[in-house]
Scaffold this motif. Structure first.
Motif, PDB file in Angstrom:
ATOM      1  N   LEU A 168      79.573 -27.786  67.568  1.00 58.53           N
ATOM      2  CA  LEU A 168      81.043 -28.188  67.599  1.00 58.53           C
ATOM      3  C   LEU A 168      81.869 -27.110  67.954  1.00 58.53           C
ATOM      4  N   ALA A 169      81.604 -25.848  67.778  1.00 61.53           N
ATOM      5  CA  ALA A 169      82.339 -25.044  68.009  1.00 61.53           C
ATOM      6  C   ALA A 169      82.379 -24.580  69.527  1.00 61.53           C
ATOM      7  N   SER A 170      81.660 -25.172  70.422  1.00 67.32           N
ATOM      8  CA  SER A 170      81.726 -24.806  71.933  1.00 67.32           C
ATOM      9  C   SER A 170      82.938 -25.538  72.337  1.00 67.32           C
ATOM     10  N   PRO A 171      83.331 -24.968  73.538  1.00 66.84           N
ATOM     11  CA  PRO A 171      84.661 -25.721  73.984  1.00 66.84           C
ATOM     12  C   PRO A 171      84.470 -27.176  74.190  1.00 66.84           C
ATOM     13  N   PRO A 172      85.656 -28.037  74.223  1.00 69.28           N
ATOM     14  CA  PRO A 172      85.488 -29.393  74.452  1.00 69.28           C
ATOM     15  C   PRO A 172      84.923 -30.034  75.564  1.00 69.28           C
ATOM     16  N   SER A 173      85.051 -29.201  76.813  1.00 68.58           N
ATOM     17  CA  SER A 173      84.479 -29.693  78.202  1.00 68.58           C
ATOM     18  C   SER A 173      83.000 -29.508  77.945  1.00 68.58           C
ATOM     19  N   ASP A 174      82.329 -28.428  77.392  1.00 73.04           N
ATOM     20  CA  ASP A 174      81.067 -28.255  77.261  1.00 73.04           C
ATOM     21  C   ASP A 174      80.312 -28.909  76.059  1.00 73.04           C
ATOM     22  N   LEU A 175      81.139 -29.379  75.135  1.00 73.11           N
ATOM     23  CA  LEU A 175      80.540 -29.969  73.809  1.00 73.11           C
ATOM     24  C   LEU A 175      79.187 -31.087  74.341  1.00 73.11           C
ATOM     25  N   SER A 180      73.823 -31.703  73.323  1.00 70.65           N
ATOM     26  CA  SER A 180      72.474 -32.249  73.693  1.00 70.65           C
ATOM     27  C   SER A 180      71.434 -31.086  73.649  1.00 70.65           C
ATOM     28  N   LEU A 181      71.951 -29.922  74.421  1.00 70.90           N
ATOM     29  CA  LEU A 181      71.019 -28.927  74.479  1.00 70.90           C
ATOM     30  C   LEU A 181      70.416 -28.501  73.138  1.00 70.90           C
ATOM     31  N   GLY A 346      81.845 -19.411  59.790  1.00 71.83           N
ATOM     32  CA  GLY A 346      81.415 -18.494  60.657  1.00 71.83           C
ATOM     33  C   GLY A 346      81.536 -18.828  62.136  1.00 71.83           C
ATOM     34  N   VAL A 347      81.429 -19.984  62.525  1.00 71.94           N
ATOM     35  CA  VAL A 347      81.776 -20.281  64.175  1.00 71.94           C
ATOM     36  C   VAL A 347      83.276 -20.598  64.436  1.00 71.94           C
ATOM     37  N   ASN A 348      84.260 -20.221  63.295  1.00 72.65           N
ATOM     38  CA  ASN A 348      85.405 -20.487  63.279  1.00 72.65           C
ATOM     39  C   ASN A 348      85.873 -22.084  63.706  1.00 72.65           C
ATOM     40  N   LEU A 349      85.051 -22.928  63.196  1.00 71.86           N
ATOM     41  CA  LEU A 349      85.438 -24.244  63.199  1.00 71.86           C
ATOM     42  C   LEU A 349      86.494 -24.784  62.156  1.00 71.86           C
ATOM     43  N   LEU A 350      86.307 -24.020  61.051  1.00 70.22           N
ATOM     44  CA  LEU A 350      87.612 -24.212  60.140  1.00 70.22           C
ATOM     45  C   LEU A 350      88.198 -22.950  59.772  1.00 70.22           C
ATOM     46  N   SER A 351      89.543 -23.090  59.691  1.00 72.31           N
ATOM     47  CA  SER A 351      90.285 -21.898  59.481  1.00 72.31           C
ATOM     48  C   SER A 351      89.802 -21.189  58.158  1.00 72.31           C
ATOM     49  N   PRO A 352      90.117 -19.905  57.858  1.00 72.39           N
ATOM     50  CA  PRO A 352      89.962 -18.944  56.680  1.00 72.39           C
ATOM     51  C   PRO A 352      90.637 -19.867  55.404  1.00 72.39           C
ATOM     52  N   ALA A 353      92.028 -20.300  55.856  1.00 69.11           N
ATOM     53  CA  ALA A 353      92.726 -21.036  54.688  1.00 69.11           C
ATOM     54  C   ALA A 353      92.139 -22.478  54.205  1.00 69.11           C
ATOM     55  N   ALA A 354      91.574 -23.198  55.501  1.00 66.29           N
ATOM     56  CA  ALA A 354      90.927 -24.319  55.003  1.00 66.29           C
ATOM     57  C   ALA A 354      89.687 -24.155  54.468  1.00 66.29           C
ATOM     58  N   VAL A 355      88.968 -23.117  54.613  1.00 65.08           N
ATOM     59  CA  VAL A 355      87.584 -22.898  54.229  1.00 65.08           C
ATOM     60  C   VAL A 355      88.060 -22.447  52.558  1.00 65.08           C
TER      61      VAL A 355
END
Length: 656
Positions: A168-175, A180-181, A346-355
């Motif tokens: 999910l951390a990949s760019p939206p266009s590559d998601l 799938s990969l 770790g993959v910056n999907l959630l900000s440190p504050a949210a974590v």
């Protein structure tokens, strides 16, 4: 600057103290480790800094946590509970995930962050809940079965979630391509490992086990676990996924229990370290700054999970009492949530504050879990008044069955020991009633005409309904010291004159049970060792009466009620008559022996006053063999008789 040895000593000292406190207070040890992390972490006392080295050690803890879950993962159990696991468990994870994802999206989070948040918070704590269920003797209760089924599915769901969250951390266009990969890669790797790895694993373990080296066996387990974790990380997946697969592969071999015993010290220490590092992430200052958001999120989490589980269990089990008990058991966050949260951060999907806010919420929910489960019955009675009617009908049924049976003995538990005891009671025409908490077992026993009813023997009203005030004996047949002590407390309060016999796994709790009022405590290990000794003596040719006398002397020392009779019986047979007593003797037939090729009827050892008690052939024993059984070279005949007839029988077998 604090060196490494000082860090380890600080960690061990605080951990020992807190874990001891948890044991004394009967709280899950996981909470103790989390508390240690909070206290000594960089945001509190600051005794241990948050360094890369500490986090790497925590990763090892995560590997062994996943490995132990995989090792306990049973495909047979999964198949047996498939409706609860895949039906109820699947629905719980999906509905909870979608509701939390929706709430996160409405709160302004990106949909990918909301999905990650849903994955994290959909999990519940296996460590806390399973321990509380065991302590409350509720594993076999209807709500216990529902809870275990959901937890099993959550364990299984971690596998795809470990793959989805990093993607999910990949760019939206590559998601779409990245997701799938990742799924394709995981499917191929898991297929190769599970299909081909099973055969390789079993063959390799055979080779290692034949070396008869415990050090080599232990090294091999560590190599397999860390090697597969490294392999899955190498192909772009996670360490945790490889460790989970390693556990599943070993669980399907005959070496599973040996591995569990060998790995336990490493697993517990490293898992403890993982939970300590999770506790270290908690910033108490930040939590108080954001206390409003944390409490709001905690309330939402508990309400969402409580409502989802309650409604789903009501749909699957059809009982509000079971539904509410199950929902209270699963309302908290879980240790796998920490794994997924660490991954998402770790993959910056959630900000440190949210974590930080999510972490605070999860820890508070887990701290509240033991207290929610402890007060389940009071909460159920307040929320579901119909539970009173259900309980009253259950008590009425127990009372009716007890009166109709005119039971002299109350048997608590209808497992193997309980069933064996019930057979003895039937043979002696002694009336009894059995209480058991496994609804499936009760239903099957009732269908077979057995006097077994559903009820918790550790509850006052159930014991009274079962006829406690008129019973002559009460027997606790299941191995649960906590429940047995509760029963003894109730019996001492209501019927202090009633003798209670308790089963125990070993001698560890014998004194505690006797001090609590047990008339006798029968320990499985001790009785097993006595029977092992008796069989070994018999097979060694010791006279039967001497073996019986040794058994009687041993039991006279252990069980006070038998002491007088056993001593009298032991003195009844003198040493002078010992040589006339029957004994066992084993004879191995050789190729040239006269008995080979003949049937037992043709050999006819009965004319020599010798009985053929058994024939052992290729490690397969046949008790009371048929007379037309033909003897072969290599057969072992177990003979029973007096010394002189045995000698004559041996000669007859050899020479004819």
């Amino acid at each position: 600057m604090t060196n490494s040895l000082q860090l380890v000593l600080i960690l061990l000292a605080v951990a020992v103290g807190v874990v001891v406190a948890c044991r004394v207070l009967h709280l899950p040890v996981v909470l103790g480790y989390l508390t240690v992390g909070i206290l000594i972490g960089p945001h509190a006392l600051g005794w241990i800094p948050d360094t890369p080295g500490t986090r790497h050690l925590a990763e090892f803890g995560l590997v062994f946590l996943m490995f132990s879950i995989g090792l306990e993962f049973s495909l047979a159990r999964l198949h047996k509970m498939k409706r609860t696991v895949f039906g109820l468990g699947g629905a719980q994870v999906m509905v909870t995930l979608l509701l939390i994802m929706t709430a996160g999206w409405l709160a302004g989070f990106d949909w990918r962050a909301s999905l990650a948040m849903g994955c994290v918070l959909a999990m519940s704590s296996t460590a806390i809940v399973s321990k509380m269920l065991v302590e409350r003797a509720a594993m076999s209760a209807p709500h216990g079965q529902q809870i275990i089924g959901v937890l099993l599915f959550q364990d299984l769901a971690v596998v795809p979630l470990l793959i989805i969250i990093p993607a999910l951390a990949s760019p939206p266009s590559d998601l779409p391509f990245t997701l799938s990969l990742a799924l394709l890669k995981a499917t191929l790797v898991l297929a190769v490992l599970l299909v081909f790895g099973q055969r390789v694993m079993r063959s390799w373990f055979h080779v290692v086990a034949r070396q008869k080296s415990s050090e080599l066996f232990m090294l091999n387990v560590l190599f397999i676990t860390l090697g597969l974790a490294y392999f899955t990380e190498l192909v772009g997946l996670s360490l945790a996924l490889g460790a989970f697969v390693a556990g599943i592969l070993i669980a399907e071999t005959e070496y599973r229990y040996q591995v569990e015993d060998d790995i336990k010290p490493f697993r517990d220490v490293l898992m403890g370290l993982f939970f300590v590092t999770v506790g270290m992430m908690l910033d108490l200052g930040e939590m108080f700054v954001n206390i409003g958001w944390v409490l709001l999120m905690l309330l939402c989490l508990l309400l969402i999970k409580f409502s989802v589980v309650a409604l789903l269990v009501r749909r699957f089990a059809g009982d509000w009492g079971v539904a509410i008990r199950s929902s209270l058991g699963l309302a908290q966050a879980g240790e796998f949530g920490f794994v997924l949260l660490t991954l998402a951060g770790g993959v910056n999907l959630l900000s440190p504050a949210a974590v930080q806010i999510i972490l605070d919420t999860m820890l508070l929910s887990m701290l509240a879990a033991p207290f929610l489960i402890q007060h389940t019955e009071a909460i159920v009675r307040r929320i579901a008044p119909s539970e009173w009617m259900s309980r009253a009908m259950q008590i009425h049924q127990i009372a009716v069955q007890s009166i109709s049976a005119d039971a002299n003995i109350i048997i608590c538990g209808y497992g193997r020991s309980g069933q064996s005891l019930a057979r003895f009671m039937k043979q002696e025409n002694v009336q009894f009633i059995v209480l058991d908490l496994d609804s499936r077992r009760v239903h099957e026993a009732a269908a077979a005409g057995e006097n077994v009813v559903y009820g918790d023997a550790a509850k006052r009203e159930v014991l009274l309904a079962a006829g406690l005030m008129r019973a002559k004996t009460l027997v606790v047949t299941y191995n649960d010291t906590h429940s047995a002590l509760k029963i003894l407390h109730l019996v001492n309060e209501l019927r202090p004159d009633l003798p209670v016999v308790v089963r125990s796994a070993d001698e560890t709790h014998i004194e505690a049970l006797k001090q609590a009022g047990a008339a006798e405590v029968v320990a499985d290990v001790l009785e097993g060792s006595v029977m092992l000794a008796s069989q070994a003596l018999l097979m060694s040719g010791v006279p039967l009466n001497r073996v019986v006398r040794r058994l009687q002397e041993n039991r006279a020392r252990r069980y006070s009620m038998f002491s007088t009779y056993f001593r009298t019986a032991a003195n009844a047979v003198g040493e002078a008559t010992e040589n006339l007593q029957p004994r066992f003797h084993s004879v191995l037939l050789g190729e040239r022996d006269a008995a080979v090729g003949k049937t037992l009827d043709e050999i006819n050892l009965a004319k020599l006053n010798v009985e053929v008690n058994a024939v052992r052939r290729h490690n397969v024993r046949g008790n009371q063999p048929a007379g037309n059984m033909i003897m072969k070279a290599g057969d072992i005949l177990v003979l029973l008789g007096q010394p002189r007839p045995l000698a004559a029988a041996k000669k007859h077998l050899r020479e004819g």
